[in-house]
Design an enzyme around this catalytic site. Structure first.
Site, mmCIF file in Angstrom:
data_model
loop_
_atom_site.group_PDB
_atom_site.id
_atom_site.type_symbol
_atom_site.label_atom_id
_atom_site.label_comp_id
_atom_site.label_asym_id
_atom_site.label_seq_id
_atom_site.Cartn_x
_atom_site.Cartn_y
_atom_site.Cartn_z
ATOM 1 C CG ASP A 1 -13.658 30.685 26.429
ATOM 2 O OD1 ASP A 1 -12.629 31.131 26.435
ATOM 3 O OD2 ASP A 1 -14.675 31.178 25.639
ATOM 4 C CB SER A 2 -12.752 34.378 28.742
ATOM 5 O OG SER A 2 -13.075 34.471 27.339
ATOM 6 C CB CYS B 1 -9.891 30.512 27.139
ATOM 7 S SG CYS B 1 -9.338 32.355 27.038
ATOM 8 C CD GLU C 1 -19.405 37.577 23.680
ATOM 9 O OE1 GLU C 1 -20.295 37.954 24.182
ATOM 10 O OE2 GLU C 1 -18.897 36.522 23.970
ATOM 11 C CB CYS D 1 -9.308 34.133 19.121
ATOM 12 S SG CYS D 1 -10.599 34.978 20.246
ATOM 13 C CB THR D 2 -12.215 30.141 21.571
ATOM 14 O OG1 THR D 2 -12.561 31.241 22.633
ATOM 15 C CG2 THR D 2 -11.247 29.050 22.216
ATOM 16 C CG HIS D 3 -15.332 35.065 21.000
ATOM 17 N ND1 HIS D 3 -14.821 34.567 22.064
ATOM 18 C CD2 HIS D 3 -16.386 35.565 21.259
ATOM 19 C CE1 HIS D 3 -15.461 34.901 23.236
ATOM 20 N NE2 HIS D 3 -16.777 35.410 22.507
HETATM 21 N N1 DGL Z 1 -11.537 33.259 24.676
HETATM 22 C C1 DGL Z 1 -10.721 34.066 24.509
HETATM 23 C C2 DGL Z 1 -9.516 33.423 23.588
HETATM 24 O O1 DGL Z 1 -9.683 32.459 22.982
HETATM 25 C C3 DGL Z 1 -11.362 35.342 23.492
HETATM 26 C C4 DGL Z 1 -12.144 36.100 24.268
HETATM 27 C C5 DGL Z 1 -11.458 36.988 25.223
HETATM 28 O O2 DGL Z 1 -10.691 37.968 24.925
HETATM 29 O O3 DGL Z 1 -11.771 36.701 26.225
HETATM 30 O O4 DGL Z 1 -8.351 33.995 23.514
#
Ligand code: DGL
Length: 266
Positions: free
Chosen positions: A7-8, A70, A150, A184-186
């Site tokens: 993931d990012s 991600c 975050e 979105c994973t967040h």
């Molecule tokens: N992990 C990213 C996603 O699921 C969200 C965070 C980012 O923008 O890197 O799209």
């Protein structure tokens, strides 16, 4: 053979959590590209390059499956990574998320909230319409949710205001959706607050559990079968202490900074 997950940043730990629940005996290696977070505001060309570097670093460990945990990277890099690493199974979160949303929707009206990059790609609309061609899909970018998650701000006045500001245009319409997909994973750590603002008529879904089920079927695992020792290795491209502190809330268990290896993707 290990399952690689990237993931990012720390958001993909929500997917790792579901994977470990679904496949408790398997070994996992997770890479969070925290040095380059967020991917969601970057161009598709940059995200593709980052995703290729993250995937290459994980594949070098010898994988049975690669999971793109991600949404932004899944939206722009899934096919490229499948070609690059064939015959390795590569699973993204967009298809499984679409599957979860379609299964939960009675009306076929689905709202997706995600990063700017994911919304711009149109990947969720395409995946949902492949499963249900008549579906009406509305999508909204909610970039501030990434920062709130975050920061550990998952409840409270500021969170509710941000949710209202982003969701009003998609929910306050004549024919509102019955499903809100967290693309979105967040976002799963904000699910309780989002659910409260959205109200009881809207079902909140995310892609973590369905992604884990797709990975299990890719690996042809039977439930409960053990194919490793249940280990978990954590890699990050930026500070280990921050990854451990922020990541614990996403993984749902404590992480010690000493357990996080810092790597350089070049
Ligand atoms: N992990 C990213 C996603 O699921 C969200 C965070 C980012 O923008 O890197 O799209």
């Amino acid at each position: 053979m290990t399952i690689g997950v990237f993931d990012s940043g720390v958001g993909g730990l929500t997917v790792l959590r579901a994977l470990r629940r679904e496949l408790p005996g398997r070994d996992f290696i997770y890479l969070g590209d925290t040095a380059r977070l967020p991917y969601g505001t970057k161009s598709a060309a940059s995200v593709l390059r980052y995703a290729e570097q993250a995937a290459d670093a994980l594949v070098a460990h010898g994988l049975s499956c690669l999971v793109i945990a991600c949404n932004t990277a899944s939206a722009v890099a899934l096919e490229a990574l499948r070609r690059r690493h064939a015959p390795l199974p590569v699973v993204g979160v967009i298809g499984p998320g679409a599957q979860a949303a379609v299964a939960a929707s009675a009306s076929g009206r689905i709202a997706v909230i995600a990063t700017e990059g994911t919304v711009r790609s149109g990947a969720y609309e395409a995946a949902i319409r492949r499963l249900r061609p008549q579906a009406e899909v509305a999508a909204a970018a909610c970039p501030l949710f990434v920062a709130l998650a975050e920061e550990g701000w998952t409840e409270g006045e500021v969170v509710d205001l941000a949710i209202r500001r982003y969701l009003d245009p998609v929910l306050s319409v004549a024919a509102p959706p019955d499903v809100l997909l967290l693309g979105c994973t967040h976002f799963p750590v904000l699910a309780a607050a989002i659910g409260r603002v959205a109200g009881p008529r809207i079902t909140i879904v995310d892609s973590a559990a369905t992604t884990a089920a797709v990975v299990r079927s890719e690996l042809r695992d039977v439930v409960g079968a053990s194919q490793g020792c249940g280990s978990m290795r954590l890699l990050a491209t930026d500070d280990a202490a921050r990854f451990a502190r922020v990541g614990a809330g996403f993984l749902g268990e404590a992480i010690t900074a000493g357990a996080v290896e810092v790597v350089d993707l070049g």
